[in-house]
Design a protein around this motif. Sequence first.
Motif, mmCIF file in Angstrom:
data_model
loop_
_atom_site.group_PDB
_atom_site.id
_atom_site.type_symbol
_atom_site.label_atom_id
_atom_site.label_comp_id
_atom_site.label_asym_id
_atom_site.label_seq_id
_atom_site.Cartn_x
_atom_site.Cartn_y
_atom_site.Cartn_z
ATOM 1 N N ARG A 45 0.342 7.444 1.608
ATOM 2 C CA ARG A 45 1.761 7.472 1.247
ATOM 3 C C ARG A 45 1.872 7.903 -0.208
ATOM 4 N NH1 ARG A 45 2.706 1.478 3.304
ATOM 5 N NH2 ARG A 45 2.786 1.847 5.526
ATOM 6 N N ARG A 46 2.641 8.935 -0.437
ATOM 7 C CA ARG A 46 2.876 9.414 -1.788
ATOM 8 C C ARG A 46 3.994 8.596 -2.418
ATOM 9 N NH1 ARG A 46 3.402 15.777 -2.741
ATOM 10 N NH2 ARG A 46 1.651 15.593 -1.333
ATOM 11 N N ILE A 47 3.765 8.078 -3.621
ATOM 12 C CA ILE A 47 4.774 7.309 -4.335
ATOM 13 C C ILE A 47 5.579 8.278 -5.190
ATOM 14 C CG2 ILE A 47 5.199 5.466 -6.007
ATOM 15 C CD1 ILE A 47 2.365 4.418 -5.321
ATOM 16 N N GLU A 48 6.835 8.436 -4.862
ATOM 17 C CA GLU A 48 7.685 9.356 -5.609
ATOM 18 C C GLU A 48 8.132 8.770 -6.934
ATOM 19 O OE1 GLU A 48 10.883 10.780 -3.205
ATOM 20 O OE2 GLU A 48 9.567 11.193 -1.516
ATOM 21 N N GLU A 49 8.317 7.466 -6.964
ATOM 22 C CA GLU A 49 8.812 6.849 -8.185
ATOM 23 C C GLU A 49 8.197 5.461 -8.293
ATOM 24 O OE1 GLU A 49 13.115 5.979 -10.322
ATOM 25 O OE2 GLU A 49 13.036 6.643 -8.249
ATOM 26 N N LEU A 59 1.224 6.391 -16.937
ATOM 27 C CA LEU A 59 0.292 5.779 -16.005
ATOM 28 C C LEU A 59 0.539 6.278 -14.585
ATOM 29 C CD1 LEU A 59 -1.881 3.598 -15.457
ATOM 30 C CD2 LEU A 59 -0.010 1.963 -15.192
ATOM 31 N N ASP A 60 -0.540 6.707 -13.923
ATOM 32 C CA ASP A 60 -0.517 7.028 -12.500
ATOM 33 C C ASP A 60 -1.423 6.030 -11.798
ATOM 34 O OD1 ASP A 60 1.147 9.309 -12.755
ATOM 35 O OD2 ASP A 60 -0.582 10.486 -13.399
ATOM 36 N N ALA A 61 -1.145 5.751 -10.533
ATOM 37 C CA ALA A 61 -1.886 4.697 -9.853
ATOM 38 C C ALA A 61 -2.202 5.057 -8.411
ATOM 39 C CB ALA A 61 -1.088 3.398 -9.896
ATOM 40 N N VAL A 62 -3.291 4.458 -7.948
ATOM 41 C CA VAL A 62 -3.677 4.509 -6.543
ATOM 42 C C VAL A 62 -3.847 3.059 -6.102
ATOM 43 C CG1 VAL A 62 -5.380 5.279 -4.859
ATOM 44 C CG2 VAL A 62 -4.896 6.701 -6.870
ATOM 45 N N PHE A 63 -3.073 2.670 -5.094
ATOM 46 C CA PHE A 63 -3.155 1.329 -4.522
ATOM 47 C C PHE A 63 -3.762 1.467 -3.131
ATOM 48 C CE2 PHE A 63 0.623 1.478 -7.206
ATOM 49 C CZ PHE A 63 0.425 0.388 -8.042
ATOM 50 N N ILE A 64 -4.867 0.786 -2.881
ATOM 51 C CA ILE A 64 -5.539 0.879 -1.588
ATOM 52 C C ILE A 64 -5.613 -0.516 -0.982
ATOM 53 C CG2 ILE A 64 -7.644 1.539 -0.366
ATOM 54 C CD1 ILE A 64 -8.259 3.324 -2.873
ATOM 55 N N GLN A 65 -5.159 -0.623 0.250
ATOM 56 C CA GLN A 65 -5.263 -1.886 0.964
ATOM 57 C C GLN A 65 -6.097 -1.639 2.215
ATOM 58 O OE1 GLN A 65 -1.978 -3.799 3.319
ATOM 59 N NE2 GLN A 65 -2.085 -5.241 1.596
ATOM 60 N N VAL A 66 -7.105 -2.468 2.413
ATOM 61 C CA VAL A 66 -7.950 -2.384 3.593
ATOM 62 C C VAL A 66 -7.737 -3.669 4.388
ATOM 63 C CG1 VAL A 66 -10.272 -2.027 4.488
ATOM 64 C CG2 VAL A 66 -9.650 -1.065 2.264
ATOM 65 N N ALA A 67 -7.168 -3.535 5.564
ATOM 66 C CA ALA A 67 -6.896 -4.689 6.421
ATOM 67 C C ALA A 67 -7.945 -4.738 7.523
ATOM 68 C CB ALA A 67 -5.494 -4.594 7.011
ATOM 69 N N ILE A 68 -8.638 -5.866 7.618
ATOM 70 C CA ILE A 68 -9.683 -6.045 8.626
ATOM 71 C C ILE A 68 -9.387 -7.313 9.418
ATOM 72 C CG2 ILE A 68 -11.431 -4.816 7.292
ATOM 73 C CD1 ILE A 68 -12.549 -7.534 6.428
ATOM 74 N N LEU A 69 -9.954 -7.399 10.595
ATOM 75 C CA LEU A 69 -9.785 -8.610 11.384
ATOM 76 C C LEU A 69 -10.557 -9.759 10.750
ATOM 77 C CD1 LEU A 69 -9.976 -7.258 15.041
ATOM 78 C CD2 LEU A 69 -7.961 -8.012 13.780
ATOM 79 N N SER A 70 -10.043 -10.954 10.890
ATOM 80 C CA SER A 70 -10.655 -12.138 10.290
ATOM 81 C C SER A 70 -12.033 -12.403 10.890
ATOM 82 C CB SER A 70 -9.745 -13.348 10.495
ATOM 83 O OG SER A 70 -9.525 -13.558 11.882
ATOM 84 N N GLY A 71 -12.812 -13.162 10.138
ATOM 85 C CA GLY A 71 -14.120 -13.574 10.632
ATOM 86 C C GLY A 71 -15.284 -13.071 9.800
ATOM 87 N N ARG A 72 -15.036 -12.283 8.770
ATOM 88 C CA ARG A 72 -16.114 -11.800 7.900
ATOM 89 C C ARG A 72 -16.350 -12.812 6.780
ATOM 90 N NH1 ARG A 72 -13.622 -7.710 10.779
ATOM 91 N NH2 ARG A 72 -15.149 -6.150 11.388
#
Length: 119
Positions: A45-49, A59-72
């Motif tokens: 997803r490109r952040i326009e503002e 400042l420019d940013a990259v936000f990364i979310q990794v969603a995994i199933l529970s149990g690790r």
Amino acid sequence: MPFVTVEYSERLAATFDRRAFAREVHEVAPAPINASTEAFKTRFRRIEESYFGADEDDLDAVFIQVAILSGRTPEAVEKLAGTVLEIARKHVSGVEGRRLHIMVEAREMERDFYRAHKE
């Protein structure tokens, strides 16, 4: 599953090799959490503002979310986040004269409440 969601500042569109990032995440990131390459799904997803801190217009940013199933284990989730951060640092570079922040959150989704349909 796992789901990788990447939000990035619009200015980084030309300096972020998203295809290479996703390809490497899908190849390397499964190992720490014992998942398959085929299981990973990445979207961008490109952040326009956006606004950061107090008057941080350079400042420019990259936000990364990794969603995994529970149990690790917590160690596996931490290793996953670190691995994804290393991969992102290789595939995105800042724009000259601007600062770059890259952030990764690896989080678990409750396995009992996850549902999917595949055809």
